[in-house]
Design a protein around this motif. Structure first.
Motif, mmCIF file in Angstrom:
data_model
loop_
_atom_site.group_PDB
_atom_site.id
_atom_site.type_symbol
_atom_site.label_atom_id
_atom_site.label_comp_id
_atom_site.label_asym_id
_atom_site.label_seq_id
_atom_site.Cartn_x
_atom_site.Cartn_y
_atom_site.Cartn_z
ATOM 1 N N MET B 187 -96.620 16.573 8.628
ATOM 2 C CA MET B 187 -97.253 15.254 9.753
ATOM 3 C C MET B 187 -98.198 14.854 10.231
ATOM 4 O O MET B 187 -99.118 15.981 10.130
ATOM 5 C CB MET B 187 -96.005 15.820 10.704
ATOM 6 C CG MET B 187 -95.582 14.333 11.566
ATOM 7 S SD MET B 187 -94.691 14.648 13.523
ATOM 8 C CE MET B 187 -92.721 15.005 12.185
ATOM 9 N N THR B 206 -96.851 9.654 9.950
ATOM 10 C CA THR B 206 -96.473 9.311 8.685
ATOM 11 C C THR B 206 -95.400 11.501 8.697
ATOM 12 O O THR B 206 -96.569 12.305 8.401
ATOM 13 C CB THR B 206 -97.520 9.341 7.638
ATOM 14 O OG1 THR B 206 -98.157 8.145 8.183
ATOM 15 C CG2 THR B 206 -97.452 9.297 6.510
ATOM 16 N N ALA B 207 -94.733 11.331 8.552
ATOM 17 C CA ALA B 207 -94.090 12.677 8.363
ATOM 18 C C ALA B 207 -93.771 12.556 6.751
ATOM 19 O O ALA B 207 -92.214 11.928 6.459
ATOM 20 C CB ALA B 207 -92.813 12.635 9.393
ATOM 21 N N ALA B 208 -93.705 13.999 5.907
ATOM 22 C CA ALA B 208 -93.162 14.143 4.543
ATOM 23 C C ALA B 208 -91.956 15.276 4.934
ATOM 24 O O ALA B 208 -92.849 16.176 6.081
ATOM 25 C CB ALA B 208 -93.953 14.008 3.706
ATOM 26 N N PRO B 268 -91.294 7.879 7.094
ATOM 27 C CA PRO B 268 -90.562 9.156 6.747
ATOM 28 C C PRO B 268 -90.781 9.238 5.209
ATOM 29 O O PRO B 268 -90.771 8.029 4.770
ATOM 30 C CB PRO B 268 -89.546 8.547 7.485
ATOM 31 C CG PRO B 268 -89.196 7.308 7.892
ATOM 32 C CD PRO B 268 -90.638 6.445 7.383
#
Lengths: 584, 328, 294
Positions: B187, B206-208, B268
């Motif tokens: 993140m 921003t999150a993966a 996401p």
């Protein structure tokens, strides 16, 4: 009380009702008219779950006397659209994933409708402003905003919301609409507090007046004599062992405290009455004779040798050791060592739906409709404590308005079951927001000491950590939480030498238990801060140090397990770095 | 002055109870019209497990999603699936449901093989049809096979139980296999700090997350975004005030979870690195998106202003005080 | 049980009659958003409620001569959205827009907010900065009181809702070279009590470089909205410079009385008063087209 006539129009239908002059609008809508789509989350105007439209304006119906609606028009979620004919907002909420637990949804839809009734071209900020009085704990609001924008577009006649969502050849991998979606947007979903049965009675628990005290005597005589009281029960009335606990080897929580209270959330007596109001009045008539004991309110105090003992066995519930490699060798190989202390506080799960349940003892089966994250676990605790065969207890999970770990432990399930078991009546128990917050489990407050070493090229060589978690008065999931922290002590970064000592400690604070991600968010603030500090000291980038140490196939985790397939860490890392433009 | 910064934080997260058996089980019943009922004790608390289980069963059985109905968490009807916790339901109950569906499907295929004159290993099911692979015209329907079995006196019921592969942790060293599978994530948070007040405004996250296989991508995004909201509150605003064990602010007026106005834009990103023992490659995604939130925000603040709060929540006041002391 | 009687009068005269007849056993409810909490917690007990929500004659925002007049039953939403207020008395529109949530703003009224006597009520801060007067009707007829005199103790109002009713708030319309600003600092962007709120009204010379007059109201600092009189006196006649702002900041912290609360510690509130006082003056002056010289 002399009843008074109220006239109002709800969802286009005219009502004339004889009601008490002090009834609240939300109770009129839910209990007199029977529209239970409107929810009660806080009873204090602070969460928005009870939002309805009064003359087109969103208002908190929990804060409003019903007579404020006399002669007026009301719209509730049930007036928005039906399952057969959904309003664009309802379709959009389903299509865009704006619904999770569904408890905030009716109120959210009402606020959204009020906005779109006035403004069909809202900006994202307009939308956020208009739903700022509607708390949601599940979604992060983004999908709700997206849904409202999409519904506005349909209402402007631009493009229709694509719903229902169709699947391709493969169902797995398709964003099909949630199976419980439609009733959640129409208000038909039944949450525990939406269940009503004929002849239903109400139970309320008396909570401890002290954080730590011996109970010398409980005088229930006056309360029992109050008209409308069906029964007052204490620990003596529990047929079974009067003990629960989610971890099988740590059953330490009484259903009703007998000899001792260990925190303010302990229940000491249970009243069952014809109405919740009578039950509440009866609670005030119970006299408990306490002998206050010195309490411990911090880990620091609790681990002192002469600290008051919360439980017989002492305050140290668990010392989880995680030792691997050679910690001294690891630090001796380090070019840089960083070290610091971190502290986090107690966190509330804050599901918008407070705990509720209804129990019925019918035909030898004790049925409990309730919020739960584990119906079978709750069934077992009820059966043991009421000394019934497990098969004679049936726990039925009602639509549950969020949990996040806080609805794992037993809250009211055994109490409400006891009430029905003893009285033979259907009994409802519903917590207020305050009772929910005082009694429910929390995220563990952590005290963390970390020391991490790395070579000059950034490779980690050693991690040493001492973690103290304050689990409060009872164990709950505490040992599991601390163990998970130990097992992921430096997140997804590989290190060969580590020494972790994680302690789970009893205090007289509220109980800490499972909460979304179990001890990991706490540790994360420590190791990620130190990773940045290491990078800085080594003169490499924050990206590089993580790239060097990040888990890949074949990496070994703190417990010695080798990661084999499915290790997607580096892919998540590279994609986020790229997409966010992170460059330091 | 307003200063901006970015911070990064990462996690890995194991599915299930740490180093302990935690099985789940399920039944699948097939009807003569080709529809199916699933019975599984998994409690859906909003995260969407009932939807995911329905998808898994439909996919495994090869029947339309709309033909599957899930009954969940009713101990009078459903078999035990353990508690909804520890990110375990998609992986553990998902496997139980898949295996129960497979059990039912194998009963079907045994009969269908006779009807279609092909070995069961040559059969496939999709969209309610059972057919011979590479010969789609050689087909029958799920409903017809169920009906045929019924006439022969057999009801098609699948059942299964699944327990993740673990090795209990050693008491003295903590060594063992705590979890069967893991999810991973990264993140980046971007913040703006008002240095005169200590107020932090989170601008973007921003999150993966590695879902293994996203059974329902929209739901996975929902879990990522929701976890971020809980993490943001944990980091910045949520605080219980205790006085000798008593909560002084047991209300939503003073215990401050984020409102729609407090939440930033979220991007996401779903990564799918298949998990060999997950149902269709899936692992759990529900819990851990809140793990790196506070850490990434605190790192972003440190990037912006050069010092950090080491005590949560990082309220404006705490950050202001650190800033006043000239950082650390 | 909260109360036994509930009246819904449609005129102020009917209200006064009910009050007189009930002899102190019945009290007025406006929007009810504060009163419902107090009644539920047992902090207010009453046999009956006179719900004044249907009295149309008390719902208005209008300009009359040199004055802006606001009916006591005007909701926070109406204040926040009022074009007149946004143009001529922005401090009040902004303050009303900060109250609670949309749901609370739609129900809660300015009169109710003032009678409830929360020292940090956003509208009270704004009205204090505007030097508003409240018009009160009771058994002895009508009287006017400056807002600052309506507070008699913590949560206690000069207005007795079992005897009298606030009908209107009146203040002089800010004129040429006059401007207002409202500042609020809270832990959350909605549904949160303020760490600090601050309203300013000021008047400059035509050159917009000298502060001729100023009123500063701050909360929550006292049992009532605190008028920073010494700071005002210090500021009057001063040039609009950084130095003047610094002096004002040093002066105001001597006259405020912040306390520790869940919103923040007193020391922090003191520091924040300095920040937001400066910001408010800069904004109000900027609104007039002036600026602070270095």
């Amino acid at each position: 009380m002399v009843k008074k006539t109220i006239n109002l129009n709800v969802n286009g239908k005219q009502y004339e009702l004889e009601v008490e002059p002090d009834i609240k609008l939300v109770d009129l809508i839910r209990e007199k008219i029977g529209l239970t789509g409107t929810k009660i989350g806080c009873n204090n105007g602070e969460c928005g779950a009870c939002t309805i439209l009064l003359e087109g304006e969103p208002v908190a119906s929990c804060m409003m006397p019903a007579f404020k609606a006399h002669g007026k028009n009301i719209i509730t979620v049930e007036g928005l659209g039906t399952a057969q004919n959904l309003h664009p907002l309802q379709k959009a909420f389903l299509a865009y994933g704006a619904v999770q637990c569904g408890f905030c949804t009716p109120g959210m839809l009402m606020s959204a409708k009020a906005l779109l009734d006035k403004n069909l071209t809202p900006t994202e900020q307009d939308i956020r402003q208009s739903i700022s009085g509607n708390l949601c704990r599940c979604t992060g609001y983004k999908k709700i905003v997206d849904a409202i924008l999409a519904a506005a577009a349909e209402l402007r006649g631009e493009h229709e919301v694509k719903w229902p969502v169709t699947t391709g050849e493969d169902v797995v991998g398709s964003s099909v609409t949630r199976v419980d979606g439609i009733p959640k947007v129409t208000g038909e979903s039944k949450f525990a507090n939406d269940y009503y049965f004929p002849n239903m009675a109400y139970a309320q628990a008396l909570r401890s007046a002290h954080p730590h005290a011996l109970i010398k005597n409980i005088d229930i005589e006056k309360a029992q004599a109050l008209a409308g009281v069906l029964g007052v029960y204490t620990s003596k009335d529990i047929p079974g062992p009067n003990i629960v606990g989610i971890m099988p080897h740590i059953k330490d929580t009484p259903v009703l405290a007998g000899d001792k209270v260990r925190h303010y959330g302990d229940a000491v007596a249970l009243v069952v009455a014809e109405s919740a109001e009578i039950a509440e009045e009866a609670l005030r008539m119970i006299n408990v004779d306490y002998e206050p004991l010195p309490g411990v309110f911090s880990v620091e105090d609790a681990i002192k040798e002469d600290a008051p003992k919360v439980h017989e066995g002492g305050n140290m519930l668990l010392h989880r050791k995680m030792y691997r490699g050679d910690i001294e060798k690891g630090f001796s190989e380090a070019a840089v060592i960083v070290e610091d202390n971190f502290k986090t506080r107690m966190n509330e799960h804050a599901y918008i739906e407070p705990e509720a349940g209804v129990a019925l003892y019918e035909g030898g089966i004790l049925k409990v409709y309730t919020i739960t994250q584990g119906a079978h676990y709750h069934r077992g605790e009820i059966a043991v404590n009421l000394k019934l065969p497990v098969s004679k207890v049936r726990v039925i999970q009602t639509t549950t308005g969020g949990g996040f770990g806080g609805k794992i432990d037993v809250s009211l399930q055994v109490l409400v079951a006891l009430a029905a078991f003893k009285t033979g009546r259907p009994v409802k128990m519903a917590y207020s927001r305050e009772e929910s917050m005082i009694t429910s489990t929390k995220r563990h407050p952590y005290y963390m000491h970390y020391k991490i070493g790395a070579r000059s090229d950034g490779k980690l060589t050693a991690v040493q950590a001492e973690i103290y978690g304050d689990t409060g008065a009872y164990g709950s999931h505490g040992p599991g939480v601390l163990t998970r922290t130990a097992a992921s002590i430096v997140g997804p970064y590989e290190v060969d030498n580590l020494k972790v000592d994680a302690y789970c400690v009893y205090t007289n604070n509220p109980v800490a238990g499972a909460m979304r991600a179990f001890g990991s968010p706490q540790a994360s603030i420590a190791y990620e801060a130190l990773m940045d500090e290491l990078a800085q000291k080594l003169g490499i980038s924050a990206v590089e140090i993580r790239r060097i140490n990040g888990y890949k196939k074949g990496s070994v985790i703190p417990t010695g397990q080798v990661l084999t397939d499915g290790v997607g860490f580096m892919e998540t890392f590279e994609r986020v770095v790229e997409k966010s433009g992170f460059n330091r | 002055m307003k200063l901006r910064g970015k911070g990064i934080a990462c996690f890995f997260y194991g599915m299930g109870n740490t180093g302990k058996p935690n099985p789940a089980s399920a039944y699948v019943e097939l009807m003569q019209d080709g529809s199916a009922n699933i019975f599984c004790g998994v409690a859906d608390i909003g995260q969407g497990s009932s939807t995911v289980m329905t998808q898994i069963a439909a996919q495994e059985l090869g029947i339309p999603f709309e033909m599957v109905t899930m009954t969940s968490a009713d101990t009078g009807v459903t078999p035990e699936a353990g508690v909804t916790s520890a990110c375990r339901q998609t992986f553990i109950s998902g496997n139980a449901v898949r295996l129960a569906a497979k059990d039912a499907k194998e009963q079907l295929f045994a009969e269908a093989a006779k009807i279609l004159s092909a070995g069961t290993e040559k059969l496939a099911a999709q969209n309610g049809y059972i057919y011979v692979e590479n010969y789609p015209e050689r087909k029958t329907t799920v409903g017809e096979v169920v009906a045929k079995l019924y006439k022969a006196g057999k009801v098609v019921i699948g059942r299964a139980s699944f327990n993740p592969p673990i090795v209990p942790l050693d008491d003295e060293t903590g060594q063992g296999v705590p979890y069967g599978v893991y999810t991973y994530g990264t993140m980046v948070s971007e913040v703006e700090v008002d240095t005169e007040t200590g107020q932090v405004n989170v601008l973007k996250i921003t999150a993966a997350q590695d879902a293994g296989k996203a059974i329902n991508p929209l739901n996975v995004e929902g879990q990522i975004e929701g976890g971020i909201a809980i993490g943001l509150g944990f980091c910045l605003s949520e605080e219980i005030f205790l006085e000798k064990g008593l909560i002084k602010n047991p209300n939503f007026n003073e215990y401050l979870l984020p409102t729609a106005l407090d939440m930033p834009d979220i991007d996401p990103i779903i990564v799918e690195c298949p998990e060999p023992i997950g149902p269709f490659g899936a692992n759990g995604v529900g819990e851990p998106s809140n793990v790196p939130v506070a850490a990434s925000i605190l790192n972003a603040i440190a990037d912006a202003v050069g010092c950090r709060v080491k005590e949560l929540p990082c309220t404006a006041e705490r950050l202001f005080n650190v800033l006043q002391q000239g950082g650390n | 049980m909260y109360w036994e009687n509930y009246y819904l009068p449609e005129t102020v005269d009917e209200v006064l009659k009910h009050l007189k007849d009930s002899n102190g056993n019945t009290r007025i409810m406006a929007g009810g958003t504060d009163l419902m909490i107090l009644v539920r917690k047992g902090m207010v007990k009453t046999q009956g409620i006179i719900d004044i929500g249907n009295i149309k004659e008390l719902k208005y925002i209008r300009e009359e001569g040199k004055y802006i007049k606001i009916g006591a039953l005007t909701t926070h939403s109406q204040l926040a959205e009022s074009a007149l207020l946004k143009k001529k008395a922005r401090v009040l529109a902004l303050a009303a827009g900060c109250v609670g949530s949309p749901q609370i703003r739609n129900a809660g009224t300015i009169g109710g907010n003032i009678v409830n006597a929360h020292s940090a009520a956003d509208t009270a801060i704004a009205l204090t900065a505007l030097n508003a007067q409240a018009r009160i009707k009771g058994p002895e007829g009508e009287k006017e009181k400056p807002l600052s005199e309506l507070y008699t103790g913590v949560g206690k109002s000069f207005v007795d809702p079992t005897k009298e009713i606030i009908t209107e708030f009146v203040f002089e319309t800010p004129g040429e070279n006059e401007s207002t600003a409202f500042m609020r600092h809270a832990k959350r962007k909605a549904l949160a009590l303020p760490i600090l709120n601050l309203g300013v009204w000021l008047k400059t010379n035509s050159g917009k470089n000298i502060l001729e007059d100023v009123r500063i109201a701050v909360g929550p600092m006292d049992y009532k909205p605190l008028r920073a009189v010494e700071t005002e006196n210090m500021l009057k006649g001063q040039p609009l410079t950084e130095k003047t702002l610094k002096s004002a900041q040093e002066t105001i912290i001597k006259e405020i009385k912040p306390r520790d609360s869940f919103q923040g510690r007193a020391a922090y509130k003191t520091d924040m008063v300095k920040v937001f006082l400066a910001r408010a003056i800069v904004e109000a002056v900027g609104d007039l087209g002036g600026r602070i010289d270095g």
